[in-house]
Design a protein around this motif. Structure first.
Motif, PDB file in Angstrom:
ATOM      1  N   ALA A  19       0.835  -1.201   0.000  1.00 34.47           N
ATOM      2  CA  ALA A  19       0.000   0.000   0.000  1.00 34.47           C
ATOM      3  C   ALA A  19       0.874   1.257   0.000  1.00 34.47           C
ATOM      4  CB  ALA A  19      -0.929   0.000   1.214  1.00 34.47           C
ATOM      5  N   TYR A  20       1.937   1.255   0.769  1.00 39.05           N
ATOM      6  CA  TYR A  20       2.830   2.413   0.850  1.00 39.05           C
ATOM      7  C   TYR A  20       3.447   2.733  -0.518  1.00 39.05           C
ATOM      8  CZ  TYR A  20       6.751   5.345   2.214  1.00 39.05           C
ATOM      9  OH  TYR A  20       7.651   6.368   2.321  1.00 39.05           O
ATOM     10  N   PHE A  21       3.852   1.702  -1.242  1.00 45.35           N
ATOM     11  CA  PHE A  21       4.481   1.906  -2.543  1.00 45.35           C
ATOM     12  C   PHE A  21       3.480   1.930  -3.694  1.00 45.35           C
ATOM     13  CE2 PHE A  21       8.143   0.409  -0.095  1.00 45.35           C
ATOM     14  CZ  PHE A  21       9.057   1.405  -0.410  1.00 45.35           C
ATOM     15  N   GLY A  22       2.188   1.768  -3.409  1.00 43.76           N
ATOM     16  CA  GLY A  22       1.166   1.814  -4.441  1.00 43.76           C
ATOM     17  C   GLY A  22       1.159   0.598  -5.348  1.00 43.76           C
ATOM     18  N   ILE A  23       1.607  -0.535  -4.841  1.00 44.50           N
ATOM     19  CA  ILE A  23       1.629  -1.773  -5.628  1.00 44.50           C
ATOM     20  C   ILE A  23       0.267  -2.435  -5.484  1.00 44.50           C
ATOM     21  CG2 ILE A  23       2.717  -4.031  -5.881  1.00 44.50           C
ATOM     22  CD1 ILE A  23       5.234  -2.693  -4.607  1.00 44.50           C
ATOM     23  N   THR A  24      -0.393  -2.650  -6.610  1.00 43.09           N
ATOM     24  CA  THR A  24      -1.743  -3.218  -6.558  1.00 43.09           C
ATOM     25  C   THR A  24      -1.805  -4.648  -7.077  1.00 43.09           C
ATOM     26  OG1 THR A  24      -2.236  -2.252  -8.711  1.00 43.09           O
ATOM     27  CG2 THR A  24      -2.839  -0.965  -6.766  1.00 43.09           C
ATOM     28  N   GLU A  25      -0.831  -5.059  -7.857  1.00 42.92           N
ATOM     29  CA  GLU A  25      -0.861  -6.406  -8.417  1.00 42.92           C
ATOM     30  C   GLU A  25       0.300  -7.231  -7.871  1.00 42.92           C
ATOM     31  OE1 GLU A  25      -1.268  -6.655 -12.620  1.00 42.92           O
ATOM     32  OE2 GLU A  25      -2.498  -4.854 -12.717  1.00 42.92           O
ATOM     33  N   TYR A  26      -0.053  -8.222  -7.091  1.00 39.50           N
ATOM     34  CA  TYR A  26       0.934  -9.183  -6.605  1.00 39.50           C
ATOM     35  C   TYR A  26       0.183 -10.444  -6.224  1.00 39.50           C
ATOM     36  CZ  TYR A  26      -0.610  -7.489  -2.042  1.00 39.50           C
ATOM     37  OH  TYR A  26      -1.364  -7.125  -0.961  1.00 39.50           O
ATOM     38  N   ASP A  27       0.832 -11.580  -6.357  1.00 38.58           N
ATOM     39  CA  ASP A  27       0.161 -12.846  -6.082  1.00 38.58           C
ATOM     40  C   ASP A  27       0.881 -13.638  -4.990  1.00 38.58           C
ATOM     41  OD1 ASP A  27       2.383 -13.392  -7.562  1.00 38.58           O
ATOM     42  OD2 ASP A  27       1.396 -14.724  -8.976  1.00 38.58           O
ATOM     43  N   TYR A  28       1.461 -12.955  -4.064  1.00 41.41           N
ATOM     44  CA  TYR A  28       2.186 -13.591  -2.983  1.00 41.41           C
ATOM     45  C   TYR A  28       2.130 -12.676  -1.765  1.00 41.41           C
ATOM     46  CZ  TYR A  28       5.272 -10.457  -5.415  1.00 41.41           C
ATOM     47  OH  TYR A  28       5.777  -9.367  -6.058  1.00 41.41           O
ATOM     48  N   ALA A  29       2.412 -13.243  -0.646  1.00 46.10           N
ATOM     49  CA  ALA A  29       2.492 -12.480   0.599  1.00 46.10           C
ATOM     50  C   ALA A  29       3.788 -12.864   1.290  1.00 46.10           C
ATOM     51  CB  ALA A  29       1.304 -12.792   1.489  1.00 46.10           C
ATOM     52  N   ILE A  30       4.435 -11.898   1.862  1.00 42.12           N
ATOM     53  CA  ILE A  30       5.686 -12.142   2.543  1.00 42.12           C
ATOM     54  C   ILE A  30       5.469 -11.856   4.022  1.00 42.12           C
ATOM     55  CG2 ILE A  30       8.096 -11.456   2.726  1.00 42.12           C
ATOM     56  CD1 ILE A  30       7.806 -10.525  -0.224  1.00 42.12           C
ATOM     57  N   PRO A  31       5.648 -12.858   4.864  1.00 41.65           N
ATOM     58  CA  PRO A  31       5.448 -12.630   6.297  1.00 41.65           C
ATOM     59  C   PRO A  31       6.604 -11.819   6.877  1.00 41.65           C
ATOM     60  CG  PRO A  31       6.258 -14.843   5.939  1.00 41.65           C
ATOM     61  CD  PRO A  31       6.026 -14.238   4.578  1.00 41.65           C
ATOM     62  N   PRO A  32       6.372 -11.139   7.988  1.00 43.40           N
ATOM     63  CA  PRO A  32       7.487 -10.462   8.659  1.00 43.40           C
ATOM     64  C   PRO A  32       8.580 -11.474   9.004  1.00 43.40           C
ATOM     65  CG  PRO A  32       5.411  -9.755   9.594  1.00 43.40           C
ATOM     66  CD  PRO A  32       5.106 -10.912   8.676  1.00 43.40           C
ATOM     67  N   ARG A  33       9.814 -11.050   8.857  1.00 42.04           N
ATOM     68  CA  ARG A  33      10.963 -11.896   9.186  1.00 42.04           C
ATOM     69  C   ARG A  33      11.919 -11.052  10.018  1.00 42.04           C
ATOM     70  NH1 ARG A  33      12.815 -13.855   3.435  1.00 42.04           N
ATOM     71  NH2 ARG A  33      14.611 -14.550   4.615  1.00 42.04           N
ATOM     72  N   TYR A  34      12.468 -11.647  11.047  1.00 36.42           N
ATOM     73  CA  TYR A  34      13.240 -10.869  12.004  1.00 36.42           C
ATOM     74  C   TYR A  34      14.724 -11.196  12.026  1.00 36.42           C
ATOM     75  CZ  TYR A  34       8.612  -9.570  13.373  1.00 36.42           C
ATOM     76  OH  TYR A  34       7.337  -9.099  13.334  1.00 36.42           O
ATOM     77  N   ASN A  35      15.194 -12.065  11.136  1.00 38.14           N
ATOM     78  CA  ASN A  35      16.613 -12.398  11.128  1.00 38.14           C
ATOM     79  C   ASN A  35      17.033 -12.738   9.695  1.00 38.14           C
ATOM     80  OD1 ASN A  35      19.166 -12.866  12.098  1.00 38.14           O
ATOM     81  ND2 ASN A  35      18.705 -14.939  12.813  1.00 38.14           N
ATOM     82  N   ILE A  36      16.979 -11.780   8.805  1.00 33.52           N
ATOM     83  CA  ILE A  36      17.291 -12.006   7.396  1.00 33.52           C
ATOM     84  C   ILE A  36      18.791 -11.838   7.209  1.00 33.52           C
ATOM     85  CG2 ILE A  36      16.867 -11.286   5.033  1.00 33.52           C
ATOM     86  CD1 ILE A  36      14.190 -10.098   6.047  1.00 33.52           C
ATOM     87  N   ALA A  37      19.448 -12.911   6.820  1.00 32.60           N
ATOM     88  CA  ALA A  37      20.892 -12.880   6.577  1.00 32.60           C
ATOM     89  C   ALA A  37      21.165 -12.291   5.197  1.00 32.60           C
ATOM     90  CB  ALA A  37      21.464 -14.288   6.664  1.00 32.60           C
ATOM     91  N   PRO A  38      22.356 -11.744   4.997  1.00 32.56           N
ATOM     92  CA  PRO A  38      22.677 -11.137   3.695  1.00 32.56           C
ATOM     93  C   PRO A  38      22.561 -12.097   2.510  1.00 32.56           C
ATOM     94  CG  PRO A  38      24.278 -10.488   5.329  1.00 32.56           C
ATOM     95  CD  PRO A  38      23.408 -11.545   5.973  1.00 32.56           C
ATOM     96  N   ASN A  39      22.700 -13.400   2.728  1.00 37.35           N
ATOM     97  CA  ASN A  39      22.634 -14.345   1.612  1.00 37.35           C
ATOM     98  C   ASN A  39      21.235 -14.926   1.393  1.00 37.35           C
ATOM     99  OD1 ASN A  39      22.759 -15.787   3.989  1.00 37.35           O
ATOM    100  ND2 ASN A  39      23.824 -17.512   3.075  1.00 37.35           N
ATOM    101  N   TYR A  40      20.244 -14.517   2.158  1.00 37.49           N
ATOM    102  CA  TYR A  40      18.868 -14.973   1.957  1.00 37.49           C
ATOM    103  C   TYR A  40      18.210 -14.164   0.838  1.00 37.49           C
ATOM    104  CZ  TYR A  40      18.941 -17.276   6.569  1.00 37.49           C
ATOM    105  OH  TYR A  40      19.222 -18.056   7.641  1.00 37.49           O
TER     106      TYR A  40
END
Length: 56
Positions: A19-40
């Motif tokens: 919503a913040y970026f005005g993206i209206t078309e997407y077919d996936y959801a990304i859950p919050p993640r709290y430990n994202i490593a640089p290689n993920y």
């Protein structure tokens, strides 16, 4: 987003991010993640407004 020791966290709900970026078309959801490593795979929003997954 919280940055720490080369890792970072995605703390916002995916619907808030799209919503913040005005993206209206997407077919996936990304859950919050709290430990994202640089290689993920992690999402970012390009200048053109596309969501891209990239390994850093």
């Amino acid at each position: 987003m919280i940055i720490m020791c080369g890792r970072f966290a995605l703390t916002e709900d995916w619907s808030q991010i799209t919503a913040y970026f005005g993206i209206t078309e997407y077919d996936y959801a990304i859950p919050p993640r709290y430990n994202i490593a640089p290689n993920y795979d992690s999402p970012y929003v390009s200048v053109a407004g596309y969501v891209v997954f990239q390994t850093r």
